[in-house]
Design an enzyme around this catalytic site. Sequence first.
Site, short mmCIF file in Angstrom:
data_model
loop_
_atom_site.label_atom_id
_atom_site.label_comp_id
_atom_site.label_asym_id
_atom_site.label_seq_id
_atom_site.Cartn_x
_atom_site.Cartn_y
_atom_site.Cartn_z
N ALA A 63 -6.79 15.79 19.15
CA ALA A 63 -5.43 15.75 18.62
C ALA A 63 -5.24 14.44 17.88
O ALA A 63 -6.00 13.49 18.10
CB ALA A 63 -4.44 15.86 19.78
N GLY A 102 -8.73 17.94 21.95
CA GLY A 102 -8.22 19.14 21.31
C GLY A 102 -9.26 19.79 20.40
O GLY A 102 -9.23 21.00 20.19
N GLU A 105 -11.35 21.75 22.74
CA GLU A 105 -10.50 22.86 23.24
C GLU A 105 -10.40 23.96 22.18
O GLU A 105 -10.43 25.14 22.50
CB GLU A 105 -9.12 22.34 23.62
CG GLU A 105 -9.17 21.44 24.85
CD GLU A 105 -7.81 20.87 25.20
OE1 GLU A 105 -7.33 20.00 24.44
OE2 GLU A 105 -7.22 21.29 26.20
N GLU A 125 -9.60 13.04 27.29
CA GLU A 125 -8.16 12.71 27.36
C GLU A 125 -7.82 11.75 28.49
O GLU A 125 -6.86 10.99 28.42
CB GLU A 125 -7.33 13.99 27.52
CG GLU A 125 -7.21 14.82 26.26
CD GLU A 125 -8.36 15.78 26.05
OE1 GLU A 125 -9.42 15.62 26.70
OE2 GLU A 125 -8.20 16.70 25.24
C1 TC6 Z 1 -6.35 15.20 22.65
O1 TC6 Z 1 -7.06 15.76 21.88
C2 TC6 Z 1 -5.38 15.84 23.48
C3 TC6 Z 1 -5.14 17.16 23.34
C4 TC6 Z 1 -4.16 17.76 24.15
C5 TC6 Z 1 -3.50 18.87 23.38
C6 TC6 Z 1 -2.12 18.60 22.96
N1 TC6 Z 1 -6.35 10.50 16.44
O2 TC6 Z 1 -13.36 5.00 16.86
P1 TC6 Z 1 -13.58 4.86 15.40
C7 TC6 Z 1 -9.21 6.94 14.11
S1 TC6 Z 1 -6.39 13.55 22.85
C8 TC6 Z 1 -6.02 9.64 15.46
O3 TC6 Z 1 -13.51 3.49 14.83
P2 TC6 Z 1 -16.28 5.87 15.64
C9 TC6 Z 1 -9.40 5.54 14.65
O4 TC6 Z 1 -8.19 4.96 15.02
C10 TC6 Z 1 -7.63 12.99 21.73
N2 TC6 Z 1 -6.87 8.72 14.96
O5 TC6 Z 1 -14.92 5.57 14.87
C11 TC6 Z 1 -10.06 4.86 13.47
O6 TC6 Z 1 -9.05 4.58 12.52
P3 TC6 Z 1 -9.19 3.30 11.57
C12 TC6 Z 1 -8.98 13.26 22.26
C13 TC6 Z 1 -8.09 8.71 15.44
O7 TC6 Z 1 -17.15 6.56 14.69
C14 TC6 Z 1 -10.92 5.95 12.88
O8 TC6 Z 1 -10.36 7.18 13.34
N3 TC6 Z 1 -9.92 12.64 21.42
C15 TC6 Z 1 -8.50 9.59 16.46
O9 TC6 Z 1 -16.74 4.64 16.32
C16 TC6 Z 1 -12.38 5.87 13.28
O10 TC6 Z 1 -12.48 5.78 14.69
C17 TC6 Z 1 -10.33 11.40 21.66
O11 TC6 Z 1 -9.91 10.75 22.58
C18 TC6 Z 1 -7.58 10.53 16.94
N4 TC6 Z 1 -7.90 11.42 17.89
O12 TC6 Z 1 -15.87 6.90 16.80
C19 TC6 Z 1 -11.34 10.87 20.69
N5 TC6 Z 1 -9.80 9.33 16.77
O13 TC6 Z 1 -10.43 3.50 10.79
C20 TC6 Z 1 -10.94 9.51 20.23
C21 TC6 Z 1 -10.18 8.34 15.95
O14 TC6 Z 1 -7.93 3.30 10.81
N6 TC6 Z 1 -11.82 9.00 19.24
N7 TC6 Z 1 -9.17 7.95 15.16
O15 TC6 Z 1 -9.27 2.15 12.56
C22 TC6 Z 1 -13.04 8.51 19.50
O16 TC6 Z 1 -13.52 8.50 20.63
C23 TC6 Z 1 -13.81 7.94 18.36
O17 TC6 Z 1 -12.88 7.61 17.37
C24 TC6 Z 1 -14.88 8.85 17.74
C25 TC6 Z 1 -15.46 8.18 16.47
C26 TC6 Z 1 -15.99 9.09 18.76
C27 TC6 Z 1 -14.28 10.19 17.33
#
Ligand code: TC6
Length: 682
Positions: A63, A102, A105, A125
Amino acid sequence: MSQVGTTEVIDGVGILTIDYPPVNALSVHTRRALDEGFRQFAADDDVKAIVLICAGRTFIAGADISEFGKDMGGPSLQDVFEIIENGGKPVVAAIHGTALGGGYELALICHYRIAVPSAKVGLPEVALGLLPGAGGTQRLPRIVGIPAALDLITGGAPTGAQKALALGMIDALAEEGNLREGAIAFAADLIQKGGPLTRVRDRQDKVEPYRGKPEIYSEYLAKHARAFRGFKAPFNIVKAIEAAAELPFEQGIVRERELFQELVTSTESAAQRYYFFAERQGAKVPDFAKDVQPLAIAKVGVIGAGTMGTGIAMACLDAGLSVTMVERDEAALDRGAATIADTYKKQVERGRLKPDVAEQRLGKLDTALFLDAVKETDLIIEAVFEDMDIKEGLFAELDLIAKPEAIIASNSSFLDLNEIAAATSRPSGVVGLHFFSPANVMRLLEIVRGSATSDTTLATALSFAKKIAKVPVVSGVGPGFIANRVMAPRSQQALQLALQGPEPEQIDQAMFNFGFAMGPFAMADLVGLDVIGRGSNERTLQSDLIKIGRLGQKKGGGFYDYDASRTATPSPVASQVIADFAAAKGVSTKIELTADEIVERLLYPVVNECAKILDEGIAARASDIDVACILGYGWPVYTGGPMFWADTVGLGKVVEGLEAMGIEPAKLLKEKAANGESFTRG
Ligand code: TC6
């Protein structure tokens, strides 16, 4: 069709490609593109099966975290999921990069999942203080069973494709680099065979064996009590998974939604989401030219083979860098090299490291007794005794030895970097790299920017931090930099408070309950009172304890008494030393405080120091201070760090508390409180 989604039909397979950089998050734009794409395919009689694939570095990574708590707009995730799952045509999710939250999911809604071997899938999450609220807690247990689902969802770690295949989290592997072709072939095969529209929600076989067994969940919570302490999300996740075993799917989804709502509106989750972005902010330095290119770092010189030197060397070796470790004393050098070999050996024995990888790392370590050995290195990190004369002499020598473009860094935790840099002819190439012990484990790296440090040097330090998997926080020059300076008042207040009645164990307990792993007295005993008090000749409570041999855990006693297994018990001897010291200092008022009051006493002064450091520009932003405290001192992440926590408490209340303690509130803190502003919000 919006720009985020593109469609194409090849031999009856409809291909929907999502392209929403950087990580294809499920923002309103992505949801719209999915909604439009799947509706289009549903209405197209030529389309018999569908492939959902993403452009760029990854499948949907979750998400859009920045949308939580806001009016999301556009089609809801539930609407989108409904047309995918019940659209009447088999859908194949084609996964590369990381299908997380998400995103995974969504893949679970699809009828089949195919991934390249380098892909990872998971439900992280929990790290955001949430649960997978789009059916993940109900669908994943139906694939992997209850025990595996408990581990996967409360742990949150992504699962590599091979293991995911074995667990059933994906159905097939595609050849690396040929995902699209592999997924189209998979879909074509489904068309040919008339592949069934298998829905994960309909499966019962993996959950049935666990029905009517509430003890599974209570035992699981008891086993993980330590790790889950203070967090909200793991508890709601366990309840949701229990619902997956006990309730029909539709009711389970309703339960999941309630439990998700509880989390998304909680302070704990708000703090953890704030922290997610805070960690990523650290590398973005506000007053910094954007196009500066970092220098390449392949070889690192580490001066000093003590605890810090060996830890830093291992942090570099772990990242595949070559390291030359220098120490003047041969025995100390041998000890350092043996520590490194021993650490890798233990990691191999525990199954955490493959033997050939350990070999490779050790193969990249050189040791030397002379500084000349670092003349070819790209970065030299000094980790010698904290003494300005020694450091100045060393930097002057290194300046003559190092390549002209090499960067020379100091690991000093409190000395003036500008003074150290002035001992060289290249202050622009000098930077502070302040590691936290153990340096190969702790994720924080304070990068100290001297007044002459060039942008190229800083950019190189930041890219080096990323290379060695550290979270950087940039600090200006000042005593104690960020984490050590802002946390110092906690110990000072604890020592002062102990003279007024509250016992060390009562104070430590209040800190433990707040969420720290241990309180300041237990910590002092662990580190050693002699180590903490080093360099001071003043009479202190610690020096009185040291005088009678109570140096801490290692001597069986400090603020606490310790048995042979190092279990602590309150110490009557230490209590007497404290009482005598209080009498000598003329402290006669005795007070009784609640745990909450102790927290205020110890932590409001920390907030005050944070405000000062922000005002002085030592830290560029409040979130940098929070990251430094969370990663450097184990400040509980679910409170967001001292600045986020102060905003939660209310800055007016913090000001009043400080004044009641006779402490002058920092100017910035008073201003923000008076204007109704906060440090971290809006
Ligand atoms: C969910 O899905 C809940 C669902 C319930 C249903 C309602 N959203 O980490 P990096 C940005 S909860 C928005 O440097 P990497 C990040 O801020 C979510 N932005 O890259 C950064 O922006 P910047 C579950 C996001 O290659 C840029 O993307 N998902 C999101 O080292 C690059 O990120 C997670 O928890 C996001 N979801 O790692 C996954 N994700 O460039 C969270 C990233 O402006 N993300 N950004 O600074 C990660 O674990 C890592 O970002 C990665 C990529 C493994 C996807």
